[in-house]
Design an enzyme around this catalytic site. Structure first.
Site, PDB file in Angstrom:
ATOM      1  N   GLY A 222       0.775  -1.228   0.000  1.00 28.17           N
ATOM      2  CA  GLY A 222       0.000   0.000   0.000  1.00 28.17           C
ATOM      3  C   GLY A 222       0.807   1.278   0.000  1.00 28.17           C
ATOM      4  O   GLY A 222       0.265   2.348   0.254  1.00 28.17           O
ATOM      5  N   GLU A 263       4.622  -5.997   1.558  1.00 31.43           N
ATOM      6  CA  GLU A 263       4.139  -6.537   0.279  1.00 31.43           C
ATOM      7  C   GLU A 263       3.833  -5.418  -0.709  1.00 31.43           C
ATOM      8  O   GLU A 263       2.678  -5.169  -1.044  1.00 31.43           O
ATOM      9  CB  GLU A 263       2.855  -7.342   0.525  1.00 31.43           C
ATOM     10  CG  GLU A 263       2.991  -8.454   1.533  1.00 31.43           C
ATOM     11  CD  GLU A 263       1.640  -8.961   2.024  1.00 31.43           C
ATOM     12  OE1 GLU A 263       0.608  -8.308   1.793  1.00 31.43           O
ATOM     13  OE2 GLU A 263       1.631 -10.016   2.653  1.00 31.43           O
ATOM     14  N   PRO A 264       4.847  -4.717  -1.191  1.00 30.02           N
ATOM     15  CA  PRO A 264       4.586  -3.618  -2.126  1.00 30.02           C
ATOM     16  C   PRO A 264       4.215  -4.124  -3.521  1.00 30.02           C
ATOM     17  O   PRO A 264       4.861  -5.027  -4.052  1.00 30.02           O
ATOM     18  CB  PRO A 264       5.930  -2.883  -2.173  1.00 30.02           C
ATOM     19  CG  PRO A 264       6.947  -3.926  -1.838  1.00 30.02           C
ATOM     20  CD  PRO A 264       6.288  -4.895  -0.910  1.00 30.02           C
ATOM     21  N   GLY A 265       3.153  -3.573  -4.074  1.00 30.78           N
ATOM     22  CA  GLY A 265       2.782  -3.878  -5.460  1.00 30.78           C
ATOM     23  C   GLY A 265       3.067  -2.647  -6.305  1.00 30.78           C
ATOM     24  O   GLY A 265       4.086  -2.539  -7.001  1.00 30.78           O
ATOM     25  N   ARG A 302      -8.272   2.241 -14.376  1.00 34.37           N
ATOM     26  CA  ARG A 302      -8.121   2.982 -13.116  1.00 34.37           C
ATOM     27  C   ARG A 302      -8.825   4.345 -13.088  1.00 34.37           C
ATOM     28  O   ARG A 302      -9.462   4.678 -12.094  1.00 34.37           O
ATOM     29  CB  ARG A 302      -6.639   3.118 -12.742  1.00 34.37           C
ATOM     30  CG  ARG A 302      -5.941   1.748 -12.577  1.00 34.37           C
ATOM     31  CD  ARG A 302      -4.540   1.852 -12.011  1.00 34.37           C
ATOM     32  NE  ARG A 302      -4.553   2.229 -10.614  1.00 34.37           N
ATOM     33  CZ  ARG A 302      -4.342   3.443 -10.156  1.00 34.37           C
ATOM     34  NH1 ARG A 302      -4.015   4.418 -10.970  1.00 34.37           N
ATOM     35  NH2 ARG A 302      -4.427   3.678  -8.881  1.00 34.37           N
ATOM     36  N   TYR A 306     -11.376   4.031 -10.182  1.00 30.61           N
ATOM     37  CA  TYR A 306     -10.904   4.637  -8.936  1.00 30.61           C
ATOM     38  C   TYR A 306     -10.840   6.165  -9.014  1.00 30.61           C
ATOM     39  O   TYR A 306     -10.308   6.792  -8.093  1.00 30.61           O
ATOM     40  CB  TYR A 306      -9.481   4.160  -8.606  1.00 30.61           C
ATOM     41  CG  TYR A 306      -9.299   2.667  -8.485  1.00 30.61           C
ATOM     42  CD1 TYR A 306      -9.936   1.944  -7.469  1.00 30.61           C
ATOM     43  CD2 TYR A 306      -8.454   1.985  -9.348  1.00 30.61           C
ATOM     44  CE1 TYR A 306      -9.732   0.585  -7.346  1.00 30.61           C
ATOM     45  CE2 TYR A 306      -8.253   0.613  -9.221  1.00 30.61           C
ATOM     46  CZ  TYR A 306      -8.889  -0.083  -8.219  1.00 30.61           C
ATOM     47  OH  TYR A 306      -8.672  -1.425  -8.092  1.00 30.61           O
ATOM     48  N   CYS A 332     -17.748   1.865 -26.513  1.00 28.95           N
ATOM     49  CA  CYS A 332     -19.124   2.337 -26.385  1.00 28.95           C
ATOM     50  C   CYS A 332     -19.559   2.260 -24.934  1.00 28.95           C
ATOM     51  O   CYS A 332     -20.288   1.357 -24.516  1.00 28.95           O
ATOM     52  CB  CYS A 332     -20.059   1.531 -27.279  1.00 28.95           C
ATOM     53  SG  CYS A 332     -20.026   2.169 -28.935  1.00 28.95           S
ATOM     54  N   GLU A 333     -19.080   3.229 -24.180  1.00 33.06           N
ATOM     55  CA  GLU A 333     -19.303   3.318 -22.733  1.00 33.06           C
ATOM     56  C   GLU A 333     -18.462   4.525 -22.348  1.00 33.06           C
ATOM     57  O   GLU A 333     -17.455   4.790 -22.993  1.00 33.06           O
ATOM     58  CB  GLU A 333     -18.763   2.048 -22.069  1.00 33.06           C
ATOM     59  CG  GLU A 333     -18.923   1.935 -20.589  1.00 33.06           C
ATOM     60  CD  GLU A 333     -20.341   1.700 -20.125  1.00 33.06           C
ATOM     61  OE1 GLU A 333     -20.904   2.627 -19.532  1.00 33.06           O
ATOM     62  OE2 GLU A 333     -20.870   0.597 -20.355  1.00 33.06           O
ATOM     63  N   TYR A 360      -1.651  -2.456 -12.070  1.00 38.71           N
ATOM     64  CA  TYR A 360      -3.107  -2.539 -12.278  1.00 38.71           C
ATOM     65  C   TYR A 360      -3.518  -1.911 -13.608  1.00 38.71           C
ATOM     66  O   TYR A 360      -4.595  -1.334 -13.733  1.00 38.71           O
ATOM     67  CB  TYR A 360      -3.854  -1.902 -11.081  1.00 38.71           C
ATOM     68  CG  TYR A 360      -3.355  -2.415  -9.748  1.00 38.71           C
ATOM     69  CD1 TYR A 360      -3.611  -3.721  -9.363  1.00 38.71           C
ATOM     70  CD2 TYR A 360      -2.574  -1.621  -8.909  1.00 38.71           C
ATOM     71  CE1 TYR A 360      -3.112  -4.215  -8.163  1.00 38.71           C
ATOM     72  CE2 TYR A 360      -2.074  -2.106  -7.708  1.00 38.71           C
ATOM     73  CZ  TYR A 360      -2.354  -3.401  -7.348  1.00 38.71           C
ATOM     74  OH  TYR A 360      -1.856  -3.894  -6.162  1.00 38.71           O
TER      75      TYR A 360
END
Ligand SMILES: *Cc1c(COP(=O)(O)O)cnc(C)c1O
Length: 404
Positions: A222, A263-265, A302, A306, A332-333, A360
């Site tokens: 995180g 646990e870094p992503g 993202r 988010y 189409c969205e 991500y």
């Protein structure tokens, strides 16, 4: 922000490999990993790359080669990590609502496991008793993280066993003589404030005396990275200082020093990645100038999912006069990447690069609108390698069974 691939080089890759294209810069990952290991050089700390951020097998192999361990969110990620060459002792499987059969598989593969429910803890005890060490994923009831969607440690979160159920945990541990080797918390993503980790440690220290086989404390991932100029990131040096201080202040029962895990992503792979798109259409309207690129939330979700900000650079016209644009996709969205965004003058055919696309990005992409997933390129030692082919038409039909 440091060590960026140049506009000219990115444009060259776009021409060579086509767009939309994900580009990853290996040395940037190494630079980020070095920030962690340097800050924590005086403490017994190990980093597990949370690989759900980006699992291309070449990225996994590279991360294995620079010495990090790996944290997995599914049994398939565990298998990918093994395939990439990580020994089972460097693979952690942090579960989240998974079927017990996956935990059994993980035990067979010999990896480190964190369980996250009383139900699976009991099944684990029944089947393995004291014979296989296991970690507990706990919910510390702490609010943290950039926004609610990425907060995982608060008191309404599904993640982990709530610490208020400690009595039930201890009953099971004692009934089956379970060997608890680590306590894990992961409070969320984009945590700016290092005090959150200190608070987590405080919660865990209240529990440590109950577990006499404990070897590790896992504080999750995180860490925040900068998405735009002036953005704050997690201060890793301060974090190291605070974590060391916290551990120095708490006597560990039995005196056995505990190893600290993270646990870094995002921290490891966000900034290494770029999504390069090409401008299909310019559309002038009364209020807005739209730039439609050959991508959408099918490739980078993202911003829509988010509300996240991604820096965008017109790498075809970096000296052009600045104007404001709405950058949108071609599906189409509603798939707006950016509103009212100042960019160097954009023309049809220009390449636009989206920054912070390593974590991500490709990993959350889909074939929505029956469009192809992008190709991926890894830049390593100044050389560009194609590491995933762009989808082709057959890929859209693969696995479909035509019964009509
Ligand atoms: C997703 C995840 C991480 C990584 O989060 P980042 O914000 O990418 O650092 C770490 N640990 C667990 C258990 C996760 O699910």
């Amino acid at each position: 922000m440091s060590q960026h691939l140049s506009n000219g080089y990115l444009a060259q890759l776009a021409t060579e490999f086509g767009t939309p294209l994900y580009v990853y810069h290996a040395e940037k990952i190494k630079e980020q990993y070095a920030k962690l290991t340097t800050a924590f050089r005086n403490s017994n700390t190990v980093f597990f790359y949370a690989c759900k951020a980006l699992t291309n097998i070449n990225i996994l192999k590279y991360i294995c080669s620079i010495g990090a361990n790996v944290d997995c969110s599914s049994i398939n990620e565990v298998k990918l990590a093994l395939h990439a060459g990580f020994p089972s002792s460097r693979i952690l499987y942090t579960s989240n609502g998974i079927a017990f059969s996956e935990i059994e598989e993980a035990v067979e593969l010999g990896v480190i496991i964190n369980v996250d429910s009383l139900s699976n803890l009991e099944k684990f005890g029944v089947k393995y008793g004291h014979s296989y060490p296991v970690g507990l994923r706990l919910r510390p009831n702490i609010m943290a993280g950039g926004n609610l969607k990425i907060s995982t440690g608060h008191d309404k979160s599904k993640f982990g066993i709530p610490v208020d159920q400690i009595d039930r945990i201890l009953e099971l541990v004692s009934k089956y003589n379970i060997r608890i080797s680590d306590l894990h918390i992961h409070t969320g993503s984009e945590i700016k404030d290092v005090e959150v980790f200190v608070k987590g440690i405080e919660v865990l220290f209240g529990l440590i005396p109950h577990f006499k086989h404990l070897e590790f404390i896992d504080l999750g991932g995180g860490f925040k990275v900068p998405y735009k100029d002036g953005d704050v990131s997690t201060d890793i040096d301060l974090l190291a200082e605070k974590v060391n201080e916290s551990f120095a202040e708490h006597a560990i029962p039995g005196g056995k020093p505990l190893q600290v895990w993270f646990e870094p992503g995002k921290f490891l792979v966000s900034e290494c990645g770029y999504l390069i798109t090409q401008v299909n259409v310019m559309k002038e309207t009364a209020s807005t100038t739209f730039v439609s690129v050959n991508s959408g939330f099918n490739h980078l979700i993202r911003p829509m999912f988010y509300d996240s900000y991604h820096h965008i650079v017109n790498i075809s016209n970096p000296e052009g006069a600045e104007k404001k644009y709405a950058v949108v996709g071609n599906i189409c969205e509603t798939d707006t990447f950016a509103w009212d965004r100042p960019l160097n003058e954009v023309r049809e055919g220009d390449f636009l690069a989206f920054y912070n696309a390593g974590a991500y990005g490709f990993e959350m992409s889909s074939n929505f609108n029956s469009r192809y997933k992008p190709a991926e390129v890894l830049v390593l030692d100044g050389k560009a390698h194609l590491i995933r082919k762009r989808d082709q038409f057959e890929d859209l039909l693969r696995n479909q069974i035509e019964v009509l």
